[in-house]
Motif scaffolding. Structure first.
Motif, PDB file in Angstrom:
ATOM      1  N   THR A   1       0.815  -1.221   0.000  1.00 56.51           N
ATOM      2  CA  THR A   1       0.000   0.000   0.000  1.00 56.51           C
ATOM      3  C   THR A   1       0.846   1.267   0.000  1.00 56.51           C
ATOM      4  O   THR A   1       0.310   2.363  -0.120  1.00 56.51           O
ATOM      5  CB  THR A   1      -0.936   0.026   1.227  1.00 56.51           C
ATOM      6  N   SER A   2       2.167   1.106   0.142  1.00 57.58           N
ATOM      7  CA  SER A   2       3.042   2.281   0.123  1.00 57.58           C
ATOM      8  C   SER A   2       4.458   1.878  -0.268  1.00 57.58           C
ATOM      9  O   SER A   2       4.866   0.739  -0.060  1.00 57.58           O
ATOM     10  CB  SER A   2       3.060   2.967   1.490  1.00 57.58           C
ATOM     11  N   VAL A   3       5.170   2.834  -0.840  1.00 53.32           N
ATOM     12  CA  VAL A   3       6.599   2.695  -1.109  1.00 53.32           C
ATOM     13  C   VAL A   3       7.277   3.855  -0.402  1.00 53.32           C
ATOM     14  O   VAL A   3       7.154   5.008  -0.825  1.00 53.32           O
ATOM     15  CB  VAL A   3       6.914   2.728  -2.619  1.00 53.32           C
ATOM     16  N   GLY A   4       7.955   3.559   0.693  1.00 55.05           N
ATOM     17  CA  GLY A   4       8.474   4.636   1.527  1.00 55.05           C
ATOM     18  C   GLY A   4       7.317   5.390   2.155  1.00 55.05           C
ATOM     19  O   GLY A   4       6.418   4.787   2.753  1.00 55.05           O
ATOM     20  N   ASN A   5       7.292   6.703   1.957  1.00 51.85           N
ATOM     21  CA  ASN A   5       6.200   7.528   2.479  1.00 51.85           C
ATOM     22  C   ASN A   5       5.090   7.738   1.470  1.00 51.85           C
ATOM     23  O   ASN A   5       4.081   8.370   1.782  1.00 51.85           O
ATOM     24  CB  ASN A   5       6.746   8.902   2.922  1.00 51.85           C
ATOM     25  N   GLN A   6       5.275   7.215   0.247  1.00 48.80           N
ATOM     26  CA  GLN A   6       4.314   7.443  -0.821  1.00 48.80           C
ATOM     27  C   GLN A   6       3.272   6.329  -0.876  1.00 48.80           C
ATOM     28  O   GLN A   6       3.604   5.155  -1.033  1.00 48.80           O
ATOM     29  CB  GLN A   6       5.029   7.528  -2.175  1.00 48.80           C
ATOM     30  N   LYS A   7       2.010   6.692  -0.729  1.00 47.27           N
ATOM     31  CA  LYS A   7       0.929   5.731  -0.857  1.00 47.27           C
ATOM     32  C   LYS A   7       0.788   5.307  -2.315  1.00 47.27           C
ATOM     33  O   LYS A   7       0.860   6.137  -3.220  1.00 47.27           O
ATOM     34  CB  LYS A   7      -0.399   6.339  -0.367  1.00 47.27           C
ATOM     35  N   VAL A   8       0.578   3.999  -2.541  1.00 46.98           N
ATOM     36  CA  VAL A   8       0.435   3.494  -3.902  1.00 46.98           C
ATOM     37  C   VAL A   8      -0.728   2.515  -3.980  1.00 46.98           C
ATOM     38  O   VAL A   8      -1.140   1.928  -2.981  1.00 46.98           O
ATOM     39  CB  VAL A   8       1.719   2.795  -4.392  1.00 46.98           C
ATOM     40  N   ASN A   9      -1.242   2.367  -5.196  1.00 53.66           N
ATOM     41  CA  ASN A   9      -2.243   1.344  -5.502  1.00 53.66           C
ATOM     42  C   ASN A   9      -1.724   0.547  -6.685  1.00 53.66           C
ATOM     43  O   ASN A   9      -1.483   1.107  -7.756  1.00 53.66           O
ATOM     44  CB  ASN A   9      -3.592   1.978  -5.860  1.00 53.66           C
ATOM     45  N   THR A  10      -1.527  -0.742  -6.496  1.00 55.09           N
ATOM     46  CA  THR A  10      -0.934  -1.561  -7.554  1.00 55.09           C
ATOM     47  C   THR A  10      -1.955  -2.074  -8.567  1.00 55.09           C
ATOM     48  O   THR A  10      -1.568  -2.552  -9.632  1.00 55.09           O
ATOM     49  CB  THR A  10      -0.191  -2.767  -6.948  1.00 55.09           C
ATOM     50  N   ASP A  11      -3.243  -1.979  -8.264  1.00 53.82           N
ATOM     51  CA  ASP A  11      -4.260  -2.574  -9.121  1.00 53.82           C
ATOM     52  C   ASP A  11      -4.919  -1.597 -10.092  1.00 53.82           C
ATOM     53  O   ASP A  11      -5.657  -2.019 -10.968  1.00 53.82           O
ATOM     54  CB  ASP A  11      -5.359  -3.225  -8.267  1.00 53.82           C
ATOM     55  N   PHE A  12      -4.718  -0.304  -9.928  1.00 52.79           N
ATOM     56  CA  PHE A  12      -5.296   0.656 -10.859  1.00 52.79           C
ATOM     57  C   PHE A  12      -4.414   1.892 -10.925  1.00 52.79           C
ATOM     58  O   PHE A  12      -3.675   2.191  -9.996  1.00 52.79           O
ATOM     59  CB  PHE A  12      -6.731   1.021 -10.485  1.00 52.79           C
ATOM     60  N   VAL A  13      -4.513   2.630 -12.031  1.00 50.72           N
ATOM     61  CA  VAL A  13      -3.496   3.641 -12.326  1.00 50.72           C
ATOM     62  C   VAL A  13      -3.974   5.086 -12.198  1.00 50.72           C
ATOM     63  O   VAL A  13      -3.149   5.997 -12.260  1.00 50.72           O
ATOM     64  CB  VAL A  13      -2.921   3.434 -13.742  1.00 50.72           C
ATOM     65  N   THR A  14      -5.256   5.328 -12.026  1.00 54.21           N
ATOM     66  CA  THR A  14      -5.735   6.708 -11.932  1.00 54.21           C
ATOM     67  C   THR A  14      -5.075   7.440 -10.765  1.00 54.21           C
ATOM     68  O   THR A  14      -4.546   8.542 -10.922  1.00 54.21           O
ATOM     69  CB  THR A  14      -7.265   6.743 -11.765  1.00 54.21           C
ATOM     70  N   GLY A  15      -5.074   6.809  -9.590  1.00 60.39           N
ATOM     71  CA  GLY A  15      -4.435   7.409  -8.430  1.00 60.39           C
ATOM     72  C   GLY A  15      -2.931   7.525  -8.602  1.00 60.39           C
ATOM     73  O   GLY A  15      -2.317   8.492  -8.148  1.00 60.39           O
ATOM     74  N   THR A  16      -2.340   6.542  -9.286  1.00 58.73           N
ATOM     75  CA  THR A  16      -0.900   6.557  -9.539  1.00 58.73           C
ATOM     76  C   THR A  16      -0.500   7.747 -10.404  1.00 58.73           C
ATOM     77  O   THR A  16       0.447   8.481 -10.101  1.00 58.73           O
ATOM     78  CB  THR A  16      -0.453   5.254 -10.221  1.00 58.73           C
TER      79      THR A  16
END
Length: 234
Positions: A142-157
């Protein structure tokens, strides 16, 4: 001197942890892109991109297309259920890491592939099963370092990528520049991972047919075993 050594060791461990998170996030994004493209080709439905399914649902409600309404509600509900289940597992005190989620998602895809090879599974059941597994997979990283990520969809990315890039160009603080640059690189690689998975899916689908989901299933199983061995050594 002792404090300096401890501090340096902590920084090295933190940096290695972030790199591990980044590699895992990119790997999962590639898997998600592959499975999402497979779902779109086979069942005309996204199994991890819920923004597209929500748009389809809204348009279908206004036009009275009951088939799309049923499909969209099913995949969205199962995706949410998968996230709920995966989150509960991650918060369960008896589970020390996320390896179990790897095995569960892999097991679901393997079981589905075997059944689908011998029997015809209808589209609604297929998207329900695969959508649930994608929801679970989304909770692994759900995060890489302090950055929140979503691996299943790209809009938020893409949104986070653009925001971090903007902040990188606007700030004059050196420490902030490094942080925003690092975040932007992580997010760009994540997007490329998803895109790459979607790119190769049509080729492998033509070649493997009904066994196409065995590829991400086995990759998840192997990656889970590797992480398990690394954790055991440490």
């Amino acid at each position: 001197m002792k404090k300096l050594i401890i501090s340096s060791t902590s920084i090295i461990n933190l940096s290695e942890s972030i790199r591990t998170q980044e590699r895992l996030a990119i790997f999962l994004a590639l898997i998600a892109g592959y499975i999402d493209a497979t779902g779109l080709i086979q069942w005309k439905t996204y199994v991890s991109f819920m923004s597209g399914n929500t748009t389809s649902l809204g348009a279908a409600i206004s036009t009275g297309k009951s088939g799309i309404i049923t499909t969209s509600i099913t995949v969205i509900s199962c995706f949410l259920l998968g996230i709920y289940t995966g989150t509960c597992l991650s918060l369960w005190k008896r589970i020390k890491n996320q390896i179990l989620t790897f095995y569960i998602v892999s097991g679901i895809l393997i079981f589905y592939s075997i059944i689908a090879y011998f029997y015809n599974i209808n589209n609604l059941s297929s998207i329900a099963i695969v959508g649930f597994s994608m929801g679970m997979m989304n909770t692994i990283v759900t995060s890489v370092g302090n950055q929140k990520v979503n691996t299943d969809f790209v809009t938020g990315t893409l949104n986070s990528l653009a925001r971090n890039t903007a902040m990188l160009t606007m700030t004059k603080d050196i420490a902030e520049k490094k942080e925003y640059q690092s975040n932007a690189v992580h997010l760009l690689l994540l997007w490329i991972g998803f895109l790459s998975g979607a790119f190769i899916a049509p080729f492998l689908l033509d070649y493997f047919g009904k066994w196409t989901l065995m590829i991400p299933a086995l990759l998840l199983m192997i990656y889970g075993l590797l992480i398990s061995k690394i954790n055991t050594k440490n």
